[in-house]
Enzyme design. Structure first.
Site, PDB file in Angstrom:
ATOM      1  N   TYR A  32      24.632  26.951  44.489  1.00 55.82           N
ATOM      2  CA  TYR A  32      25.117  26.680  43.138  1.00 55.82           C
ATOM      3  C   TYR A  32      26.581  26.271  43.151  1.00 55.82           C
ATOM      4  O   TYR A  32      27.256  26.351  44.186  1.00 55.82           O
ATOM      5  CB  TYR A  32      24.909  27.893  42.233  1.00 55.82           C
ATOM      6  CG  TYR A  32      25.876  29.037  42.438  1.00 55.82           C
ATOM      7  CD1 TYR A  32      25.791  29.873  43.545  1.00 55.82           C
ATOM      8  CD2 TYR A  32      26.884  29.295  41.505  1.00 55.82           C
ATOM      9  CE1 TYR A  32      26.673  30.932  43.716  1.00 55.82           C
ATOM     10  CE2 TYR A  32      27.766  30.363  41.671  1.00 55.82           C
ATOM     11  CZ  TYR A  32      27.662  31.182  42.769  1.00 55.82           C
ATOM     12  OH  TYR A  32      28.532  32.218  42.947  1.00 55.82           O
ATOM     13  N   LYS A 147      27.847  28.831  49.140  1.00 59.38           N
ATOM     14  CA  LYS A 147      27.772  29.299  47.747  1.00 59.38           C
ATOM     15  C   LYS A 147      26.296  29.457  47.380  1.00 59.38           C
ATOM     16  O   LYS A 147      25.695  28.621  46.708  1.00 59.38           O
ATOM     17  CB  LYS A 147      28.511  28.325  46.816  1.00 59.38           C
ATOM     18  CG  LYS A 147      28.997  28.993  45.522  1.00 59.38           C
ATOM     19  CD  LYS A 147      30.089  28.216  44.854  1.00 59.38           C
ATOM     20  CE  LYS A 147      30.400  28.687  43.444  1.00 59.38           C
ATOM     21  NZ  LYS A 147      30.933  30.023  43.289  1.00 59.38           N
ATOM     22  N   GLU A 179      37.816  38.827  50.534  1.00 60.26           N
ATOM     23  CA  GLU A 179      38.040  38.185  49.223  1.00 60.26           C
ATOM     24  C   GLU A 179      37.620  39.154  48.135  1.00 60.26           C
ATOM     25  O   GLU A 179      37.433  40.348  48.390  1.00 60.26           O
ATOM     26  CB  GLU A 179      37.256  36.880  49.147  1.00 60.26           C
ATOM     27  CG  GLU A 179      35.767  37.060  49.359  1.00 60.26           C
ATOM     28  CD  GLU A 179      34.962  35.763  49.277  1.00 60.26           C
ATOM     29  OE1 GLU A 179      35.455  34.760  48.734  1.00 60.26           O
ATOM     30  OE2 GLU A 179      33.811  35.780  49.736  1.00 60.26           O
ATOM     31  N   LEU A 203      34.270  32.623  50.649  1.00 63.08           N
ATOM     32  CA  LEU A 203      33.926  31.350  50.028  1.00 63.08           C
ATOM     33  C   LEU A 203      35.188  30.482  50.003  1.00 63.08           C
ATOM     34  O   LEU A 203      36.252  30.957  49.583  1.00 63.08           O
ATOM     35  CB  LEU A 203      33.441  31.571  48.588  1.00 63.08           C
ATOM     36  CG  LEU A 203      32.959  30.275  47.958  1.00 63.08           C
ATOM     37  CD1 LEU A 203      31.542  29.952  48.413  1.00 63.08           C
ATOM     38  CD2 LEU A 203      33.017  30.327  46.447  1.00 63.08           C
TER      39      LEU A 203
HETATM   40  N1  PLP Z   1      34.811  33.900  46.304  1.00 66.55           N
HETATM   41  C1  PLP Z   1      33.645  34.198  45.698  1.00 66.55           C
HETATM   42  C2  PLP Z   1      32.727  35.185  46.332  1.00 66.55           C
HETATM   43  C3  PLP Z   1      33.299  33.571  44.483  1.00 66.55           C
HETATM   44  O1  PLP Z   1      32.121  33.860  43.889  1.00 66.55           O
HETATM   45  C4  PLP Z   1      34.218  32.664  43.895  1.00 66.55           C
HETATM   46  C5  PLP Z   1      33.923  31.993  42.626  1.00 66.55           C
HETATM   47  O2  PLP Z   1      33.020  32.307  41.922  1.00 66.55           O
HETATM   48  C6  PLP Z   1      35.424  32.414  44.545  1.00 66.55           C
HETATM   49  C7  PLP Z   1      35.683  33.036  45.759  1.00 66.55           C
HETATM   50  C8  PLP Z   1      36.429  31.453  43.970  1.00 66.55           C
HETATM   51  O3  PLP Z   1      36.018  30.129  44.149  1.00 66.55           O
HETATM   52  P1  PLP Z   1      36.487  28.973  43.158  1.00 66.55           P
HETATM   53  O4  PLP Z   1      37.986  28.981  43.154  1.00 66.55           O
HETATM   54  O5  PLP Z   1      35.932  27.741  43.740  1.00 66.55           O
HETATM   55  O6  PLP Z   1      35.937  29.314  41.799  1.00 66.55           O
END
Ligand code: PLP
Length: 283
Positions: A32, A147, A179, A203
């Protein structure tokens, strides 16, 4: 009634139906994206699409649309939901198999679903006072760079953090920061920003990249390297980044103040730069 996209059709949300044999439903077999849209304009569309492609490749799923195809569907969903500030969510699953079987089905079209919801931007209280987080052991799988729609560990961690009085779980694996359950985390010490590397344990956040770019452009020193748990607990500032939260200051961790316990100067600078970056979208 929100209008959603499902397998080529734009329909009312309450009319959208998928099969119970969909592999997303049965196995969480899909990927996603979440794209922030400001004033009807997507922020970093190409970067989100590049990450989607990497997610598809990682799970051996053929991406059903190319860049322009996705841009057109996103534009249509945004327009049909009256534009403005939206979070566009979409997922691709491996489609509907003939029966429940772990093996990938052959010749099956993926299921594509997209919807848009109001962007839940940080409140003025969150911006002024910062947020509270709770630390947890990162017990997710070893492909957190994908993701994937299968988010059970993330959900359990986030809910445990909320039950413990926090807004987000800060995750540590083997003594190092990874994270948040749904965000990236960075720290500031002596005016320098430190971010964990974008490896298989986190991620690769689009906001993470944007924040480091803004840092570089405005001369804030930063370093990408592994960050030990003790450093997090002794940080001057802790920052949370995500597409829907933008940049937030974490001012309490496990009931203890982070640094001064107030949002610090690096947060305030990055928040301002982020707002300026967004404002340029509408020009
Ligand atoms: N890490 C995780 C596990 C996430 O689910 C998300 C965003 O939903 C992020 C980091 C941040 O990613 P982004 O800046 O692309 O929204």
């Amino acid at each position: 009634m929100p209008v959603v996209y499902l397998n080529g059709d734009y329909i009312a949300l309450d009319q959208a139906r998928i099969s119970v044999l969909d592999r997303g439903f049965l196995f969480g077999d899909g990927v996603y994206e979440v794209l922030p849209v400001y004033g009807g304009k997507p922020l970093r569309l190409d970067e989100h699409l590049a990450r989607l492609q990497r997610s598809c490749d990682s799970i051996r799923l053929s991406n059903p649309l190319d860049r322009d195809g996705w841009a057109a569907v996103i534009g249509e969903v945004v327009a049909r939901n009256d534009g403005g500030d939206l979070a566009v969510y979409w997922q691709i699953t491996r489609g509907v198999g003939a029966k429940r079987d772990h093996t990938f089905p052959q010749g099956v079209a993926p299921t594509v679903f997209m919807m848009a919801s109001p962007l839940p931007l940080p409140s003025s209280e969150q911006l002024e006072r910062g947020i509270t987080c709770v630390s947890m052991t990162d017990n997710r799988w070893l492909r957190c760079d994908i993701k994937a729609i299968a988010l059970l560990s993330n959900l359990l961690l986030r809910q445990a953090a909320i039950d413990g009085g926090g807004m987000e779980a800060i995750l540590f694996r083997d003594g190092y920061l990874t994270e948040g359950a749904a965000s990236n985390i960075m720290l500031v010490k002596d005016g320098k920003l430190f971010a964990p590397p974008k490896d298989h344990l986190i991620l690769p956040g689009i906001t993470y990249d944007l924040v480091l770019e803004l840092d570089a452009r405005h001369g804030v020193p930063f370093e990408v390297r592994e960050v030990a748990e003790a450093e997090v607990r002794n940080a001057d500032e802790l920052l949370l980044t995500s597409s829907t939260k933008e940049v937030l200051a974490i001012t309490t961790l496990d009931g203890k103040p982070v640094g001064s316990g107030r949002p610090g100067p690096v947060f305030r600078l990055l928040h301002e730069l982020y707002q300026q970056y967004k404002a340029k979208l509408s020009k």
